[in-house]
Design an enzyme around this catalytic site. Structure first.
Site, mmCIF file in Angstrom:
data_model
loop_
_atom_site.group_PDB
_atom_site.id
_atom_site.type_symbol
_atom_site.label_atom_id
_atom_site.label_comp_id
_atom_site.label_asym_id
_atom_site.label_seq_id
_atom_site.Cartn_x
_atom_site.Cartn_y
_atom_site.Cartn_z
ATOM 1 N N LYS A 153 0.815 -1.222 0.000
ATOM 2 C CA LYS A 153 0.000 0.000 0.000
ATOM 3 C C LYS A 153 0.851 1.275 0.000
ATOM 4 O O LYS A 153 2.061 1.226 0.231
ATOM 5 C CB LYS A 153 -0.938 -0.054 1.218
ATOM 6 C CG LYS A 153 -1.934 -1.220 1.167
ATOM 7 C CD LYS A 153 -2.960 -1.108 2.286
ATOM 8 C CE LYS A 153 -3.957 -2.247 2.229
ATOM 9 N NZ LYS A 153 -5.039 -2.068 3.229
ATOM 10 N N TYR A 185 -12.474 -1.625 -3.840
ATOM 11 C CA TYR A 185 -12.981 -1.844 -2.478
ATOM 12 C C TYR A 185 -14.502 -1.699 -2.401
ATOM 13 O O TYR A 185 -15.035 -1.442 -1.318
ATOM 14 C CB TYR A 185 -12.300 -0.889 -1.501
ATOM 15 C CG TYR A 185 -10.896 -1.326 -1.099
ATOM 16 C CD1 TYR A 185 -10.703 -2.470 -0.319
ATOM 17 C CD2 TYR A 185 -9.771 -0.611 -1.477
ATOM 18 C CE1 TYR A 185 -9.432 -2.878 0.066
ATOM 19 C CE2 TYR A 185 -8.483 -1.010 -1.094
ATOM 20 C CZ TYR A 185 -8.331 -2.146 -0.313
ATOM 21 O OH TYR A 185 -7.078 -2.552 0.082
ATOM 22 N N ASN A 207 -2.115 0.087 6.717
ATOM 23 C CA ASN A 207 -1.644 -1.203 7.239
ATOM 24 C C ASN A 207 -0.736 -1.971 6.270
ATOM 25 O O ASN A 207 -0.679 -3.196 6.294
ATOM 26 C CB ASN A 207 -2.824 -2.055 7.732
ATOM 27 C CG ASN A 207 -3.770 -2.459 6.627
ATOM 28 O OD1 ASN A 207 -3.608 -2.039 5.487
ATOM 29 N ND2 ASN A 207 -4.741 -3.291 6.953
ATOM 30 N N HIS A 263 -2.256 -5.493 1.528
ATOM 31 C CA HIS A 263 -3.574 -6.131 1.381
ATOM 32 C C HIS A 263 -3.342 -7.598 1.039
ATOM 33 O O HIS A 263 -2.373 -7.925 0.352
ATOM 34 C CB HIS A 263 -4.352 -5.465 0.235
ATOM 35 C CG HIS A 263 -5.557 -6.243 -0.197
ATOM 36 N ND1 HIS A 263 -6.737 -6.197 0.493
ATOM 37 C CD2 HIS A 263 -5.743 -7.109 -1.220
ATOM 38 C CE1 HIS A 263 -7.615 -7.011 -0.103
ATOM 39 N NE2 HIS A 263 -7.033 -7.567 -1.148
ATOM 40 N N GLU A 267 -9.535 -10.168 -7.809
ATOM 41 C CA GLU A 267 -8.605 -9.050 -7.547
ATOM 42 C C GLU A 267 -7.391 -9.100 -8.481
ATOM 43 O O GLU A 267 -6.927 -8.061 -8.964
ATOM 44 C CB GLU A 267 -8.191 -9.080 -6.075
ATOM 45 C CG GLU A 267 -9.352 -8.745 -5.147
ATOM 46 C CD GLU A 267 -9.056 -8.948 -3.670
ATOM 47 O OE1 GLU A 267 -9.963 -8.686 -2.862
ATOM 48 O OE2 GLU A 267 -7.936 -9.371 -3.311
HETATM 49 P P1 CMP Z 1 -7.467 -4.617 3.467
HETATM 50 O O1 CMP Z 1 -6.981 -5.979 3.789
HETATM 51 O O2 CMP Z 1 -6.845 -3.908 2.323
HETATM 52 O O3 CMP Z 1 -9.055 -4.663 3.239
HETATM 53 C C1 CMP Z 1 -9.926 -3.614 3.573
HETATM 54 C C2 CMP Z 1 -9.226 -2.480 4.239
HETATM 55 O O4 CMP Z 1 -10.052 -1.567 4.922
HETATM 56 C C3 CMP Z 1 -8.335 -3.028 5.343
HETATM 57 O O5 CMP Z 1 -7.255 -3.702 4.777
HETATM 58 C C4 CMP Z 1 -8.008 -1.788 6.131
HETATM 59 O O6 CMP Z 1 -6.872 -1.117 5.645
HETATM 60 C C5 CMP Z 1 -9.242 -0.957 5.899
HETATM 61 N N1 CMP Z 1 -9.981 -0.845 7.146
HETATM 62 C C6 CMP Z 1 -10.598 -1.823 7.827
HETATM 63 N N2 CMP Z 1 -11.160 -1.324 8.949
HETATM 64 C C7 CMP Z 1 -10.864 -0.003 8.960
HETATM 65 C C8 CMP Z 1 -11.169 1.042 9.860
HETATM 66 N N3 CMP Z 1 -11.876 0.822 10.980
HETATM 67 N N4 CMP Z 1 -10.695 2.273 9.570
HETATM 68 C C9 CMP Z 1 -9.987 2.496 8.437
HETATM 69 N N5 CMP Z 1 -9.687 1.525 7.536
HETATM 70 C C10 CMP Z 1 -10.118 0.286 7.806
#
Ligand code: CMP
Length: 138
Positions: free
Chosen positions: A10, A50, A113, A116, A127
């Site tokens: 990311k 998403y 984070n 993904h 995806e």
């Molecule tokens: P990802 O695995 O990319 O799939 C969905 C994404 O939504 C997840 O990782 C997080 O980065 C994001 N996400 C999930 N919960 C939250 C939250 N409470 N606030 C902000 N982002 C979120």
């Protein structure tokens, strides 16, 4: 059985210069990279990727963040790829991620984070096809 998962490194991890270290961990864990590109999602494309989260309160923030800078998209092959990759990256919230996982090492928050990982074989295929034509999947 050998199967495939999809990942994105990311914008936060890209900006911090962690792409190489993360790819190294992916290779060391036994995943074979069968497609890869560095690109930048438009807001529209991030929203489409998403779309399953469109009703969530964090959707706007997620789309803004995922379109804020370059990402590296890749398809990875390994036995039990989806489950094993989710173990390698750790919990979505880095505060809950196990020691030694990619998110424990490189993620700052639940939103930023680092990586993904697909949550099922079906979504991995959807995806992967979102980013790569069949000619780009080896
Ligand atoms: P990802 O695995 O990319 O799939 C969905 C994404 O939504 C997840 O990782 C997080 O980065 C994001 N996400 C999930 N919960 C939250 C939250 N409470 N606030 C902000 N982002 C979120």
């Amino acid at each position: 059985m050998s199967n495939r998962t999809f990942t994105m490194i990311k914008p936060d991890a890209t900006a911090k210069g962690n792409t190489g270290a993360i790819l190294s961990m992916i290779n060391a864990a036994g995943f074979r990279i069968v497609a890869m590109k560095m690109t930048k999602l438009s807001k529209e494309k991030a929203g489409e990727f998403y779309a399953v989260h469109a009703a969530r309160p964090f959707y706007g923030e997620l789309v803004e963040f995922m379109s804020s800078g370059p990402i590296t998209a890749a398809i990875l092959e390994k036995d039990n790829a989806v489950e094993d990759f989710r173990k390698l990256i750790g919990a979505t919230n880095p505060a809950e991620a196990a020691e030694g996982t990619i998110r424990k090492l490189y993620a700052a928050s639940i939103g930023e984070n680092a990586v993904h990982g697909s949550d099922s074989n079906e979504n991995a295929a959807i995806e992967g096809d979102f980013f790569f034509s069949k000619l780009e999947q080896f």
